[in-house]
Design a protein around this motif. Structure first.
Motif, PDB file in Angstrom:
ATOM      1  N   THR A  47       0.820  -1.216   0.000  1.00 58.98           N
ATOM      2  CA  THR A  47       0.000   0.000   0.000  1.00 58.98           C
ATOM      3  C   THR A  47       0.851   1.261   0.000  1.00 58.98           C
ATOM      4  OG1 THR A  47      -1.749  -1.171   1.171  1.00 58.98           O
ATOM      5  CG2 THR A  47      -1.829   1.227   1.241  1.00 58.98           C
ATOM      6  N   THR A  48       1.941   1.253   0.783  1.00 62.41           N
ATOM      7  CA  THR A  48       2.740   2.471   0.978  1.00 62.41           C
ATOM      8  C   THR A  48       4.057   2.483   0.223  1.00 62.41           C
ATOM      9  OG1 THR A  48       3.944   1.595   2.895  1.00 62.41           O
ATOM     10  CG2 THR A  48       1.810   2.697   3.316  1.00 62.41           C
ATOM     11  N   LYS A  74       6.708   1.514   1.524  1.00 66.37           N
ATOM     12  CA  LYS A  74       7.648   1.897   2.584  1.00 66.37           C
ATOM     13  C   LYS A  74       7.885   0.700   3.495  1.00 66.37           C
ATOM     14  CE  LYS A  74       7.315   6.499   1.887  1.00 66.37           C
ATOM     15  NZ  LYS A  74       8.243   7.038   1.000  1.00 66.37           N
TER      16      LYS A  74
END
Length: 163
Positions: free
Chosen positions: A150-151, A153
């Motif tokens: 999703t990120t 990261k």
């Protein structure tokens, strides 16, 4: 068995993966670029492109159900930047790895620092050992995968050890 640092397949130079992002971006202009989904067994390598956390979770769910697949590391990576996240599938506990690029630092999940022994997953077509201290609950690893997809990261739902 081989004990090696859990650096991504891309960083280990086990293959050059080329992807054309143009068609995906034209159909999904606000979406992040797709990533490669790669896993190996003792004799073959498997790869496909994915673009969402839902696809990632579905694919590892399929591997969980496959009776012919032993414990294996599954890697999700961007072949251009080297951004990568890997999770072990096929055991009640897992190991996760993360890197932002092909250059250090590299990270591995940290479970119980006092744990002794090793666990293993097939990685790069061979059985690879990971320290027991790096095992985390499988559900935590799956949530980390969702966060990563999703990120893009390093997931913050677990403790990481820098290699």
């Amino acid at each position: 068995m081989t004990l090696i640092p859990p650096i991504s397949l891309a960083a280990r130079g086990l293959g050059v993966y080329v992807q054309n992002f143009t068609a995906f971006q034209m159909n999904n202009p606000n979406a992040k670029e797709s990533m490669k989904f790669v896993w190996t067994d003792s004799i073959s390598s498997h790869e496909e492109s994915i673009a969402s956390s839902e696809e990632a979770l579905r694919l590892i769910g399929d591997l969980e159900k496959a009776t012919s697949v032993g414990p294996t590391m599954v890697e999700f990576f961007d072949p251009v930047s080297g951004l990568a996240f890997a999770i072990g599938v096929g055991r009640p506990e897992t190991v996760a790895t993360f890197q932002e690029s092909l250059r250090p630092p590299y990270f591995i999940s940290l479970g119980d620092p006092a744990a002794r022994g090793v666990t293993s997953f097939c990685y790069g077509n061979e059985e690879t050992e990971y320290m027991a201290r790096n095992r985390i609950p499988y559900a935590v690893g799956k949530e980390a995968l969702r966060i990563f997809m999703t990120t893009r990261k390093r997931p913050d739902n677990l403790v990481w050890e820098q290699l």
